[in-house]
Design a protein around this motif. Sequence first.
Motif, mmCIF file in Angstrom:
data_model
loop_
_atom_site.group_PDB
_atom_site.id
_atom_site.type_symbol
_atom_site.label_atom_id
_atom_site.label_comp_id
_atom_site.label_asym_id
_atom_site.label_seq_id
_atom_site.Cartn_x
_atom_site.Cartn_y
_atom_site.Cartn_z
ATOM 1 N N THR A 61 49.498 47.315 15.862
ATOM 2 C CA THR A 61 48.064 47.300 15.602
ATOM 3 C C THR A 61 47.355 46.508 16.691
ATOM 4 O O THR A 61 47.992 45.856 17.513
ATOM 5 N N ALA A 62 46.039 46.574 16.685
ATOM 6 C CA ALA A 62 45.259 45.842 17.684
ATOM 7 C C ALA A 62 44.049 45.204 17.024
ATOM 8 O O ALA A 62 43.541 45.688 16.007
ATOM 9 N N LEU A 63 43.613 44.110 17.605
ATOM 10 C CA LEU A 63 42.389 43.431 17.217
ATOM 11 C C LEU A 63 41.496 43.375 18.444
ATOM 12 O O LEU A 63 41.983 43.397 19.578
ATOM 13 N N VAL A 64 40.208 43.283 18.230
ATOM 14 C CA VAL A 64 39.295 43.080 19.344
ATOM 15 C C VAL A 64 38.460 41.834 19.050
ATOM 16 O O VAL A 64 37.976 41.656 17.943
ATOM 17 N N SER A 83 33.540 37.134 17.372
ATOM 18 C CA SER A 83 33.952 37.906 16.204
ATOM 19 C C SER A 83 35.281 38.564 16.547
ATOM 20 O O SER A 83 35.514 38.969 17.682
ATOM 21 N N VAL A 84 36.136 38.637 15.568
ATOM 22 C CA VAL A 84 37.443 39.260 15.725
ATOM 23 C C VAL A 84 37.566 40.283 14.613
ATOM 24 O O VAL A 84 37.309 39.980 13.447
ATOM 25 N N THR A 85 37.939 41.507 14.991
ATOM 26 C CA THR A 85 38.071 42.551 13.987
ATOM 27 C C THR A 85 39.231 43.471 14.319
ATOM 28 O O THR A 85 39.601 43.633 15.480
ATOM 29 N N GLY A 86 39.771 44.049 13.290
ATOM 30 C CA GLY A 86 40.798 45.062 13.434
ATOM 31 C C GLY A 86 40.271 46.428 13.038
ATOM 32 O O GLY A 86 41.044 47.388 12.947
ATOM 33 N N ALA A 87 38.950 46.536 12.818
ATOM 34 C CA ALA A 87 38.349 47.810 12.417
ATOM 35 C C ALA A 87 38.643 48.871 13.470
ATOM 36 O O ALA A 87 38.420 48.653 14.667
ATOM 37 N N GLU A 88 39.148 50.004 13.038
ATOM 38 C CA GLU A 88 39.572 51.062 13.951
ATOM 39 C C GLU A 88 38.459 51.502 14.900
ATOM 40 O O GLU A 88 38.702 51.712 16.086
ATOM 41 N N GLU A 89 37.220 51.620 14.372
ATOM 42 C CA GLU A 89 36.105 52.063 15.210
ATOM 43 C C GLU A 89 35.839 51.069 16.338
ATOM 44 O O GLU A 89 35.603 51.458 17.478
ATOM 45 N N ALA A 90 35.865 49.782 16.032
ATOM 46 C CA ALA A 90 35.602 48.757 17.045
ATOM 47 C C ALA A 90 36.724 48.723 18.086
ATOM 48 O O ALA A 90 36.464 48.677 19.293
ATOM 49 N N VAL A 91 37.959 48.749 17.629
ATOM 50 C CA VAL A 91 39.096 48.720 18.551
ATOM 51 C C VAL A 91 39.049 49.948 19.458
ATOM 52 O O VAL A 91 39.223 49.833 20.677
#
Length: 124
Positions: A61-64, A83-91
């Motif tokens: 998985t990836a985080l941005v 901000s750190v997110t693993g949301a698929e759209e953001a990544v």
Amino acid sequence: MNYEHLPGTSPYRASHAIFVRKEVERIAVIMENEPVGIQIGIVDDTLPNQTFEICRMRDGTALVAVSPFRLGELPNVRLGVASVTGAEEAVDLYQRLAEQMWQRASKGESGAALLRKCLKEPQI
């Protein structure tokens, strides 16, 4: 020390300029040789106005992480704004952005030539 605000005749500014020029030349040599495991690209275009970092996890998985402040080796930890997110759209969005910048970047011998061209400019 901010060398930019020192008089042009300052020995500190002059020695810093020599150091910077040597380091840029060293990076140009690395770019020409393209050693295994090192990828350097020069983006001669407008960069995003926020820094971002894509963090790949061991499980695939990836985080941005996105911040208006500097991320990377010297993060701005005093303010802690990010901000750190693993949301698929953001990544996916930031992955595409990184891929587009990489595709447009000058790499290898052409990147080294661009660096050397910058060294010839009088302001550097």
